[in-house]
Design a protein around this motif. Sequence first.
Motif, short mmCIF file in Angstrom:
data_model
loop_
_atom_site.label_atom_id
_atom_site.label_comp_id
_atom_site.label_asym_id
_atom_site.label_seq_id
_atom_site.Cartn_x
_atom_site.Cartn_y
_atom_site.Cartn_z
N ILE A 155 24.59 72.11 7.51
CA ILE A 155 25.20 70.96 6.86
C ILE A 155 24.22 70.31 5.88
N ASP A 156 22.98 70.21 6.28
CA ASP A 156 21.96 69.66 5.38
C ASP A 156 21.84 70.52 4.12
N THR A 197 34.04 74.64 -3.52
CA THR A 197 34.04 73.25 -3.08
C THR A 197 34.95 73.06 -1.88
N ILE A 198 36.13 73.66 -1.92
CA ILE A 198 37.06 73.56 -0.80
C ILE A 198 36.45 74.16 0.46
N THR A 199 35.78 75.30 0.31
CA THR A 199 35.18 75.98 1.46
C THR A 199 34.14 75.09 2.13
N GLN A 200 33.32 74.42 1.34
CA GLN A 200 32.30 73.55 1.92
C GLN A 200 32.93 72.33 2.60
N LEU A 201 33.98 71.79 2.00
CA LEU A 201 34.61 70.61 2.58
C LEU A 201 35.20 70.92 3.96
N GLN A 202 35.79 72.09 4.12
CA GLN A 202 36.32 72.42 5.44
C GLN A 202 35.20 72.62 6.46
N ALA A 206 34.78 70.46 9.93
CA ALA A 206 34.66 71.10 11.24
C ALA A 206 33.42 70.60 11.97
N ALA A 207 32.32 70.45 11.24
CA ALA A 207 31.10 69.95 11.86
C ALA A 207 31.28 68.51 12.33
N VAL A 214 27.59 64.24 9.52
CA VAL A 214 27.82 64.72 8.16
C VAL A 214 27.66 63.53 7.22
N PRO A 215 26.85 63.66 6.17
CA PRO A 215 26.65 62.53 5.25
C PRO A 215 27.96 62.09 4.60
N LYS A 216 28.31 60.84 4.77
CA LYS A 216 29.55 60.32 4.20
C LYS A 216 29.56 60.44 2.68
N GLU A 217 28.40 60.21 2.07
CA GLU A 217 28.36 60.26 0.61
C GLU A 217 28.64 61.65 0.07
N THR A 218 28.31 62.68 0.87
CA THR A 218 28.59 64.04 0.45
C THR A 218 30.09 64.28 0.37
N ILE A 219 30.82 63.85 1.40
CA ILE A 219 32.27 64.01 1.41
C ILE A 219 32.92 63.14 0.34
N ASP A 220 32.44 61.91 0.20
CA ASP A 220 33.01 61.00 -0.80
C ASP A 220 32.88 61.57 -2.21
#
Length: 381
Positions: A155-156, A197-202, A206-207, A214-220
């Motif tokens: 994830i990092d 991008t979609i692959t990383q978001l899923q 899951a993590a 999971v860093p919120k800013e990454t998802i945002d």
Amino acid sequence: MDRRLFLASLAGSAGGLALPAPAAAQGRKPSDVEACVDRGLDYLKRIQNGDGHWEAQGGQYPTSMTGLAGMAMLMEGSTVREGRYSDQIRKAVNWFLAPQRVRENGLIGDPNNPTETQRYMYGQGFGTLFLACCYGEEEDVAQRKRLEAVVTKAIDFIARAQTRKTHRKAEGREVEIGGWGYVSATDNNSFDEGSVTITQLQALRAARNAGIKVPKETIDKALAYLEACTTNDGGIVYNYTGNSANGQGRPPLTAAAICCGFSGGQYRGELPKKWLKNCQRHIWPTVARGRVAHDEYQTYYFAQAMYALGDNRWAELFPDEPAETRLTWSKYKEAMYPYLMEAQNRTDGSWQSGFVGNVFSTAVNLTVLQLEKGILPIYQR
């Protein structure tokens, strides 16, 4: 970047010739679906390599194929500790955790494999997705700690691999956005595109479901990236250009964005509604006719989006739309399941269409046929 490479080509191909409706597919029973799934899973079991991995035709993309095939077995209900396919799942996990594969920087994809060198972020996403789902079911203390460490570092790595851009919205406000490209942003400057991008978001979701931070800013930033890549017609463009509103949307990427928007809590906003309407115009007509040639990537995500909708959410989002034109899971299942079952090779249990090969096609179709089991949080409503 060669658009023929791996899933990027699939993400761009929503067209093709519709397959004819198979007469034998009428009147299927639930038991037929279960038997179809069993044949497909047994096929994957038979062709798993001795060290635990799966691969595409010609030995390609082992990281991604192992993640996807492993997910299909997890959806059956087996885990690393029990179930019909526990041995195969455990072997796949051990393959990922082998000392020669685990890297201190968190990279799961294999840049040393010639077929992954220029696109290892796909393997990063699908591998992390699989391992995160396994982590939640692992009871062996030592193995659980190993999984937690690997997934946390993965994830990092995903967070560091994200691009960093500034997007000016229509009202003039600037926002930070970030997607992913075929390799880390540290290796390719600022290239990013929708399918990776979609692959990383899923994987991130899951993590998070498994209790890993999971860093919120990454998802945002990623969700903002998808918004920035949305056309005026509600489609998702291949990659961010700064003028995406006037670009050409890709239906498979739009379907995938719905999944990620829903997982990010975007159920009722205007953005997912635009994506859904775009899919209603561009994907649904092909679903009503059955499968479209080489559409595995589109099917993989659109099925997830339809399952998340269920039979009532479309009416909640679009209350003024007549019932006969609403999209529902039941309508999707009625249109798609017969074609999936009829297309299966009855001799070996595989599906053989698609650019990537039998493992990919089989894993995708097994995912669609097992969504209703609702076993994995990543696929639950």
